[in-house]
Design a protein around this motif. Structure first.
Motif, PDB file in Angstrom:
ATOM      1  N   ALA A   1     -12.331  22.069  40.370  1.00  0.00           N
ATOM      2  CA  ALA A   1     -11.442  21.214  40.219  1.00  0.00           C
ATOM      3  C   ALA A   1     -12.187  19.851  40.406  1.00  0.00           C
ATOM      4  O   ALA A   1     -12.127  18.972  39.466  1.00  0.00           O
ATOM      5  CB  ALA A   1     -10.232  20.980  41.253  1.00  0.00           C
ATOM      6  N   PHE A   2     -12.981  19.915  41.368  1.00  0.00           N
ATOM      7  CA  PHE A   2     -13.841  18.606  41.432  1.00  0.00           C
ATOM      8  C   PHE A   2     -14.870  18.484  40.382  1.00  0.00           C
ATOM      9  O   PHE A   2     -15.463  17.235  39.878  1.00  0.00           O
ATOM     10  CB  PHE A   2     -14.824  18.677  42.983  1.00  0.00           C
ATOM     11  CG  PHE A   2     -13.635  18.049  43.727  1.00  0.00           C
ATOM     12  CD1 PHE A   2     -14.078  16.767  44.390  1.00  0.00           C
ATOM     13  CD2 PHE A   2     -12.766  18.800  44.146  1.00  0.00           C
ATOM     14  CE1 PHE A   2     -13.397  16.058  45.375  1.00  0.00           C
ATOM     15  CE2 PHE A   2     -11.820  17.916  45.443  1.00  0.00           C
ATOM     16  CZ  PHE A   2     -12.249  16.836  45.800  1.00  0.00           C
TER      17      PHE A   2
ATOM     18  N   GLY B   1     -15.923  15.678  37.685  1.00  0.00           N
ATOM     19  CA  GLY B   1     -17.162  15.470  37.073  1.00  0.00           C
ATOM     20  C   GLY B   1     -18.444  15.297  38.037  1.00  0.00           C
ATOM     21  O   GLY B   1     -19.539  15.009  37.556  1.00  0.00           O
ATOM     22  N   TYR B   2     -18.211  16.001  38.941  1.00  0.00           N
ATOM     23  CA  TYR B   2     -19.330  16.158  40.114  1.00  0.00           C
ATOM     24  C   TYR B   2     -20.109  17.337  39.694  1.00  0.00           C
ATOM     25  O   TYR B   2     -19.659  18.128  39.148  1.00  0.00           O
ATOM     26  CB  TYR B   2     -18.755  16.314  41.479  1.00  0.00           C
ATOM     27  CG  TYR B   2     -18.018  15.063  41.922  1.00  0.00           C
ATOM     28  CD1 TYR B   2     -18.548  14.046  41.769  1.00  0.00           C
ATOM     29  CD2 TYR B   2     -16.738  15.202  42.873  1.00  0.00           C
ATOM     30  CE1 TYR B   2     -17.847  12.595  42.496  1.00  0.00           C
ATOM     31  CE2 TYR B   2     -16.218  14.186  43.370  1.00  0.00           C
ATOM     32  CZ  TYR B   2     -16.759  12.905  43.235  1.00  0.00           C
ATOM     33  OH  TYR B   2     -16.338  11.817  43.839  1.00  0.00           O
TER      34      TYR B   2
ATOM     35  N   ALA C   1     -23.700  21.322  35.320  1.00  0.00           N
ATOM     36  CA  ALA C   1     -25.124  20.987  35.293  1.00  0.00           C
ATOM     37  C   ALA C   1     -25.685  19.589  35.357  1.00  0.00           C
ATOM     38  O   ALA C   1     -26.240  18.843  35.854  1.00  0.00           O
ATOM     39  CB  ALA C   1     -25.722  21.724  34.259  1.00  0.00           C
ATOM     40  N   VAL C   2     -24.513  18.793  34.532  1.00  0.00           N
ATOM     41  CA  VAL C   2     -24.796  17.315  34.437  1.00  0.00           C
ATOM     42  C   VAL C   2     -23.392  16.778  34.747  1.00  0.00           C
ATOM     43  O   VAL C   2     -22.366  17.186  34.146  1.00  0.00           O
ATOM     44  CB  VAL C   2     -25.267  16.999  32.760  1.00  0.00           C
ATOM     45  CG1 VAL C   2     -25.182  15.593  32.747  1.00  0.00           C
ATOM     46  CG2 VAL C   2     -26.489  17.710  32.603  1.00  0.00           C
ATOM     47  N   ALA C   3     -23.489  15.309  35.400  1.00  0.00           N
ATOM     48  CA  ALA C   3     -22.262  14.898  35.815  1.00  0.00           C
ATOM     49  C   ALA C   3     -22.046  13.976  34.432  1.00  0.00           C
ATOM     50  O   ALA C   3     -22.640  13.085  34.123  1.00  0.00           O
ATOM     51  CB  ALA C   3     -22.458  13.719  36.958  1.00  0.00           C
ATOM     52  N   THR C   4     -20.809  14.466  33.944  1.00  0.00           N
ATOM     53  CA  THR C   4     -20.478  13.772  32.327  1.00  0.00           C
ATOM     54  C   THR C   4     -19.422  12.738  32.675  1.00  0.00           C
ATOM     55  O   THR C   4     -19.404  12.132  31.706  1.00  0.00           O
ATOM     56  CB  THR C   4     -20.084  14.675  31.546  1.00  0.00           C
ATOM     57  OG1 THR C   4     -19.028  15.492  32.084  1.00  0.00           O
ATOM     58  CG2 THR C   4     -21.175  16.008  31.279  1.00  0.00           C
TER      59      THR C   4
ATOM     60  N   ALA D   1     -10.583   8.542  41.149  1.00  0.00           N
ATOM     61  CA  ALA D   1     -11.176   9.376  41.608  1.00  0.00           C
ATOM     62  C   ALA D   1     -10.533   9.861  43.175  1.00  0.00           C
ATOM     63  O   ALA D   1     -10.628  10.938  43.489  1.00  0.00           O
ATOM     64  CB  ALA D   1     -12.826   9.370  41.806  1.00  0.00           C
ATOM     65  N   PHE D   2     -10.264   8.818  43.947  1.00  0.00           N
ATOM     66  CA  PHE D   2      -9.960   8.861  45.284  1.00  0.00           C
ATOM     67  C   PHE D   2      -8.413   9.501  45.144  1.00  0.00           C
ATOM     68  O   PHE D   2      -7.917  10.488  45.638  1.00  0.00           O
ATOM     69  CB  PHE D   2      -9.787   7.530  45.651  1.00  0.00           C
ATOM     70  CG  PHE D   2      -8.931   7.650  47.181  1.00  0.00           C
ATOM     71  CD1 PHE D   2      -9.780   8.135  48.292  1.00  0.00           C
ATOM     72  CD2 PHE D   2      -7.749   7.365  47.435  1.00  0.00           C
ATOM     73  CE1 PHE D   2      -9.189   8.278  49.649  1.00  0.00           C
ATOM     74  CE2 PHE D   2      -7.162   7.366  48.763  1.00  0.00           C
ATOM     75  CZ  PHE D   2      -7.948   7.782  49.812  1.00  0.00           C
ATOM     76  N   ILE D   3      -7.477   8.975  44.128  1.00  0.00           N
ATOM     77  CA  ILE D   3      -6.322   9.661  43.898  1.00  0.00           C
ATOM     78  C   ILE D   3      -6.353  11.216  43.517  1.00  0.00           C
ATOM     79  O   ILE D   3      -5.658  11.976  44.201  1.00  0.00           O
ATOM     80  CB  ILE D   3      -5.353   8.691  42.807  1.00  0.00           C
ATOM     81  CG1 ILE D   3      -4.932   7.397  43.598  1.00  0.00           C
ATOM     82  CG2 ILE D   3      -4.009   9.460  42.768  1.00  0.00           C
ATOM     83  CD1 ILE D   3      -4.503   6.186  42.543  1.00  0.00           C
ATOM     84  N   TYR D   4      -7.028  11.264  42.485  1.00  0.00           N
ATOM     85  CA  TYR D   4      -7.192  12.750  42.041  1.00  0.00           C
ATOM     86  C   TYR D   4      -7.662  13.615  43.280  1.00  0.00           C
ATOM     87  O   TYR D   4      -7.308  14.847  43.421  1.00  0.00           O
ATOM     88  CB  TYR D   4      -8.181  12.788  40.917  1.00  0.00           C
ATOM     89  CG  TYR D   4      -7.648  12.270  39.552  1.00  0.00           C
ATOM     90  CD1 TYR D   4      -6.335  12.254  39.336  1.00  0.00           C
ATOM     91  CD2 TYR D   4      -8.701  11.808  38.624  1.00  0.00           C
ATOM     92  CE1 TYR D   4      -6.045  11.288  38.217  1.00  0.00           C
ATOM     93  CE2 TYR D   4      -8.129  10.964  37.501  1.00  0.00           C
ATOM     94  CZ  TYR D   4      -6.884  10.833  37.092  1.00  0.00           C
ATOM     95  OH  TYR D   4      -6.436  10.415  36.289  1.00  0.00           O
ATOM     96  N   GLY D   5      -8.871  13.197  44.033  1.00  0.00           N
ATOM     97  CA  GLY D   5      -9.218  13.959  45.087  1.00  0.00           C
ATOM     98  C   GLY D   5      -8.296  14.246  46.074  1.00  0.00           C
ATOM     99  O   GLY D   5      -8.101  15.460  46.521  1.00  0.00           O
TER     100      GLY D   5
END
Length: 77
Positions: A70-71, A76-77, A30-33, A41-45
């Motif tokens: 996962a995302f 935190g999306y 509900a909230v990007a935390t 973020a690029f590496i994790y993605g």
């Protein structure tokens, strides 16, 4: 050439677990935390996409649910 019959019971249990988790946690996504650095973020993605791409090609069902989970939980999306 590789049978995925051995993974079907595991996938069923994991998908049921994901369904229970998302049903019980009403504020999930509900909230990007999380505030993740863009390079991390690029590496994790990339890692998430590669792992789930392999899973989707080998087994298939639930890949979209795992991608969303996962995302949201990692990035935190």
């Amino acid at each position: 050439q590789v049978s995925n019959a051995f993974m079907k019971p595991v996938i069923l249990i994991v998908l049921i677990g994901v369904a229970i988790y998302t049903f019980t946690k009403k504020d999930f996504g509900a909230v990007a935390t999380k505030n993740v650095h863009p390079k991390k973020a690029f590496i994790y993605g990339c890692i998430i996409s590669c792992v789930l791409g392999f899973y989707d090609g080998f087994i298939g069902p639930g890949a979209g649910s795992f991608l969303v989970m996962a995302f949201i939980s990692v990035l935190g999306y």
